[in-house]
Design an enzyme around this catalytic site. Structure first.
Site, short mmCIF file in Angstrom:
data_model
loop_
_atom_site.label_atom_id
_atom_site.label_comp_id
_atom_site.label_asym_id
_atom_site.label_seq_id
_atom_site.Cartn_x
_atom_site.Cartn_y
_atom_site.Cartn_z
CG HIS A 124 -1.75 1.34 1.02
ND1 HIS A 124 -2.78 0.92 0.48
CD2 HIS A 124 -1.78 2.30 1.70
CE1 HIS A 124 -4.25 2.20 0.67
NE2 HIS A 124 -3.26 3.18 1.18
CB CYS A 125 2.34 3.78 -2.58
SG CYS A 125 2.79 4.54 -2.89
CB VAL A 126 1.03 6.29 2.11
CG1 VAL A 126 0.65 5.84 2.92
CG2 VAL A 126 2.44 7.00 2.09
CG ASN A 129 -5.53 8.15 -0.85
OD1 ASN A 129 -4.86 7.28 0.25
ND2 ASN A 129 -6.22 8.49 -1.03
CG ASN A 130 -5.12 2.93 -5.69
OD1 ASN A 130 -5.46 2.12 -4.22
ND2 ASN A 130 -5.23 2.15 -6.76
#
Length: 282
Positions: A124-126, A129-130
């Protein structure tokens, strides 16, 4: 589905990109080479193209669903086309997600942030945001590649312009130009280093057909196999070229386009190293 574009990290990425682009083209390039000359215009066009591709890939990585497990999915042990079913490390049972209430397909994992299982989940990559998963991994990888190229290009122009300034005593720059140079350098230098590390990491994962999660799981699996006297091999590693084709596509001309993903399949089944062994058996 929530609006993934509305988040502070996404705003920071887009703002930094816009500032670096404006400074590189309309301050650095224009002041050094002049946009009215062929070299200046050519460099501006090339840099604009690379930046545009990075923004396109970034946008797709944000808005594209990474891959959702169908509600109708059931793990069929009698399916002859499925050569391998992933099981729990403890107990050997088929992986079942208690939170989502369904079995997990191979390479799928539950994301605590998105609160659902994601097909071929990488992480999950901040910053987008996905989740990075089956459907948007190519867009994410190409974004990192294009943004690294854009950062290196901008740094070359920035350094070249700064050297020209140091050797040109008659040319006096305004404070706004000097401030833009400094801010652009402060952003570019650490960002380029960090992104190059990220690119090298995902090039390694891509070349071995691994996800970030599978890499960390593989470290433990390798240790257990070595302890048992066995040789560990990542089951989805089909060889360098085939690994690249599985993500980037069979047509080399479409490798650079993030929308060319017709080849990736459903994300419910993946070819494994063991399939090749079965095919080779008489």
């Amino acid at each position: 589905m929530k609006n993934r574009c509305v988040s502070l990290p996404v705003f920071v990425v887009l703002s930094a990109t816009a500032f670096v682009y404006y400074t590189t083209v309309f301050v650095v390039t224009d002041q050094w080479l002049s946009l009215g000359t062929a070299p200046g215009l050519l460099n501006a066009i090339i840099f604009t193209g690379i930046t545009a591709m990075s923004v396109l890939c970034y946008t797709l990585a944000i808005i594209k669903d990474p891959g959702q497990v169908p509600s109708s999915y059931e793990a069929d042990l009698e399916d002859s086309d499925a050569s391998m079913h992933e099981v729990k490390r403890k107990g050997g049972d088929l992986r079942y997600c208690q939170k989502c209430g369904h079995y997990k397909p191979p390479r799928a994992h539950h994301c605590r942030v998105c609160k659902r299982c994601v097909l071929r989940m990488d992480h999950h990559c901040v910053w987008i945001n996905n989740c990075v998963g089956h459907e948007n991994y190519k867009a994410f990888f190409l974004f990192v590649l294009y943004i690294v190229l854009a950062c290196i290009y901008a740094l070359v122009l920035l350094v070249g312009s700064a050297i020209q300034e140091l050797h040109d005593d008659e040319r006096q720059s305004g404070n706004i130009f000097k401030t833009s140079y400094i801010l652009c350098g402060i952003i570019l230098i650490p960002l380029t280093v960090a992104l190059i590390v990220l690119l090298v990491w995902h090039m390694y994962l891509l070349s071995h057909n691994k996800t970030t999660i599978e890499y960390h799981e593989g470290v433990r699996a390798m240790w257990l196999d070595e302890k048992a006297g066995r040789v560990y091999r990542h089951p989805y590693d089909l060889g360098l070229f085939r690994n690249l084709v599985l993500v980037l596509g069979p047509n080399l001309a479409t490798w650079i386009f993030p929308t060319a993903i017709e080849h990736i399949g459903s994300g419910l089944r993946f070819q494994t190293y063991y399939d090749n062994l079965l095919d080779e058996q008489p």
